[in-house]
Design an enzyme around this catalytic site. Structure first.
Site, PDB file in Angstrom:
ATOM      1  N   ASP A  88       0.846  -1.166   0.004  1.00 30.96           N
ATOM      2  CA  ASP A  88       0.000   0.035  -0.016  1.00 30.96           C
ATOM      3  C   ASP A  88       0.917   1.310   0.034  1.00 30.96           C
ATOM      4  O   ASP A  88       1.652   1.438   0.911  1.00 30.96           O
ATOM      5  CB  ASP A  88      -1.059   0.133   1.299  1.00 30.96           C
ATOM      6  CG  ASP A  88      -1.744   1.332   1.344  1.00 30.96           C
ATOM      7  OD1 ASP A  88      -2.638   1.595   0.410  1.00 30.96           O
ATOM      8  OD2 ASP A  88      -1.693   2.185   2.234  1.00 30.96           O
ATOM      9  N   GLU A 103      -1.771  -1.496  -5.795  1.00 33.81           N
ATOM     10  CA  GLU A 103      -2.803  -0.700  -6.087  1.00 33.81           C
ATOM     11  C   GLU A 103      -2.779   0.389  -7.424  1.00 33.81           C
ATOM     12  O   GLU A 103      -1.722   0.842  -7.749  1.00 33.81           O
ATOM     13  CB  GLU A 103      -3.420   0.337  -5.258  1.00 33.81           C
ATOM     14  CG  GLU A 103      -4.771   0.775  -5.322  1.00 33.81           C
ATOM     15  CD  GLU A 103      -5.269   1.642  -4.135  1.00 33.81           C
ATOM     16  OE1 GLU A 103      -6.422   2.160  -4.067  1.00 33.81           O
ATOM     17  OE2 GLU A 103      -4.699   1.828  -3.191  1.00 33.81           O
ATOM     18  N   ASP A 111      -3.144   1.475   7.197  1.00 34.16           N
ATOM     19  CA  ASP A 111      -2.342   1.051   6.078  1.00 34.16           C
ATOM     20  C   ASP A 111      -2.319  -0.278   5.919  1.00 34.16           C
ATOM     21  O   ASP A 111      -2.087  -1.006   4.915  1.00 34.16           O
ATOM     22  CB  ASP A 111      -1.020   2.024   6.170  1.00 34.16           C
ATOM     23  CG  ASP A 111      -1.483   3.511   5.977  1.00 34.16           C
ATOM     24  OD1 ASP A 111      -2.229   3.924   5.290  1.00 34.16           O
ATOM     25  OD2 ASP A 111      -0.618   4.290   6.534  1.00 34.16           O
TER      26      ASP A 111
END
Length: 397
Positions: free
Chosen positions: A189, A273, A354
């Site tokens: 992330d 992502e 996170d």
């Protein structure tokens, strides 16, 4: 363990003599001139609903060299000029393939100064590189050795805004091999408080390279703004600003290389992502921090190194609610403002925002790897993330 034939560029800094610097500067100018003239010719032809291909533009270059006005094009090596036409052809190929915008003209002040030489225009022997139209070899600082028996197929010479000279040698690197397969998988992330948060719970600090030099950069930019346009002092001040930017970019690139190499070597599957950085930097409050983090550069490095070493990178849909989804029970929270760094789910599990997002990305990536499906946002009911294909262009909120 298999060996992959990888074309790899090795970039070195070099220090040209005055004669070499003058020759290369002339070459840069001629390359830019030929590119712009060919682009103008193709644009005019496009307006007449005609197309000019590489062969036709090459014939035009031959005709230009015979004119009195452009006779100076004969003073430099013809190979970089031909390569400029090939690059323009590639730009149009990407444009017609809807992978890029229409090619733009090269600016004398803003465009990258570079020239590309193929094997017929340089000689590489015993660690010495001599380019066409030059009587001496380049004084290269060999900061790292080339692969054993490597023979460059292409040499690219460039000068950055800070005035530094670089030479890039493209050659096969047989030392790059696919690493042994492992079961390790990792969710990643990206963030600003921490550059990266891993599904293992590890957090990689954001070095904030630009912030470290922000005071010096602002001071140099103020001095630049006070100099008269076109003056020699303004050129000196501009170069000082460019040197600070170059130092920041060098540090960022070095840090990202070290991080991506470690992650690729330790993990078989890496899930990230699919961020649209181009749209995110439109936020004026976060644009500077996002640009400094180098998320796009991180992804690019991760992908090509994974390809080198036989690893897999999976990009999860940007609309997947990784931060709002409980990694323990699958419940989707209604809201999750950026100010919330820890939260407790209805099931009683307390999450670090996170770390939870990284775990959800890992689970989503495993679903993609298992069934080849895309991942899209799910409804608020529990039960884990969806692995359905994205068959509709509009996604659920």
């Amino acid at each position: 363990m298999t060996t992959s034939q990888v074309k790899r560029a090795f970039k070195y800094r070099f220090y040209p003599t005055d004669a070499q610097a003058a020759e290369l500067s002339r070459t840069f100018g001629c390359v830019r001139k030929v590119y712009n003239m060919a682009l103008a010719a193709r644009t005019e032809a496009w307006a007449r609903q005609e197309r000019i291909n590489y062969n036709q533009s090459s014939a035009m270059l031959t005709a230009w060299k015979k004119t009195e006005e452009l006779a100076y094009l004969n003073d430099v090596s013809s190979v970089p000029l031909q390569q400029a036409l090939r690059h323009l052809q590639g730009a149009f190929t990407h444009f017609f393939g809807k992978r890029a915008k229409y090619p733009r003209f090269k600016s004398r002040k803003k465009s990258r100064k570079s020239a590309e030489y193929t094997t017929s225009a340089f000689r590489f022997r015993d660690g010495e590189l001599r380019l066409a139209k030059m009587s001496e070899s380049l004084r290269i600082v060999w900061s790292r050795p080339l692969p054993d028996g490597a023979s460059p197929s292409t040499v690219t010479v460039s000068q950055d805004a800070a005035g530094r000279w670089f030479v890039s040698l493209l050659c096969d690197d047989p030392s790059i091999k696919h690493l042994p397969t492992t079961d390790a998988a990792l969710g990643i992330d990206a963030g600003l408080d921490h550059l990266l948060t891993l599904s293992t719970g590890e957090k990689i600090t954001n070095p904030r390279h630009e912030q470290r030099d922000r005071v010096a950069l602002a001071k140099a930019q103020r001095r630049l703004a006070k100099k008269a346009k076109g003056s020699a002092n303004r050129a000196k001040a501009r170069r000082k600003v460019a040197k600070i930017h170059a130092r920041i970019a060098d540090r960022r690139r070095d840090a990202l290389h070290k991080i991506t190499t470690r992650l690729v070597r330790e993990n078989q599957t890496l899930v990230i992502e699919d961020l649209t950085v181009r749209n995110m930097v439109k936020n004026r409050k976060l644009a500077r921090a996002i640009s400094d983090a180098g998320w796009s550069q991180f992804r690019s490095m991760l992908e090509y190194k994974a390809d080198w070493y036989g690893r897999e990178v999976i990009a999860v849909d940007r609309w997947f609610p990784s931060s709002k989804l409980c990694s323990a029970c699958g419940t989707l929270a209604d809201k999750m403002p950026l100010s919330v760094r820890t939260w407790t789910c209805e099931c009683g599990t307390t999450h670090d925002r996170d770390v939870n997002a990284a775990k959800n990305l890992l689970a989503a990536g495993r679903a993609v790897a298992a069934c080849g499906a895309g991942v899209r946002p799910q409804r608020s009911s529990p039960g884990g993330q969806s692995a359905m294909k994205q068959e509709t262009s509009r996604r659920e909120p």
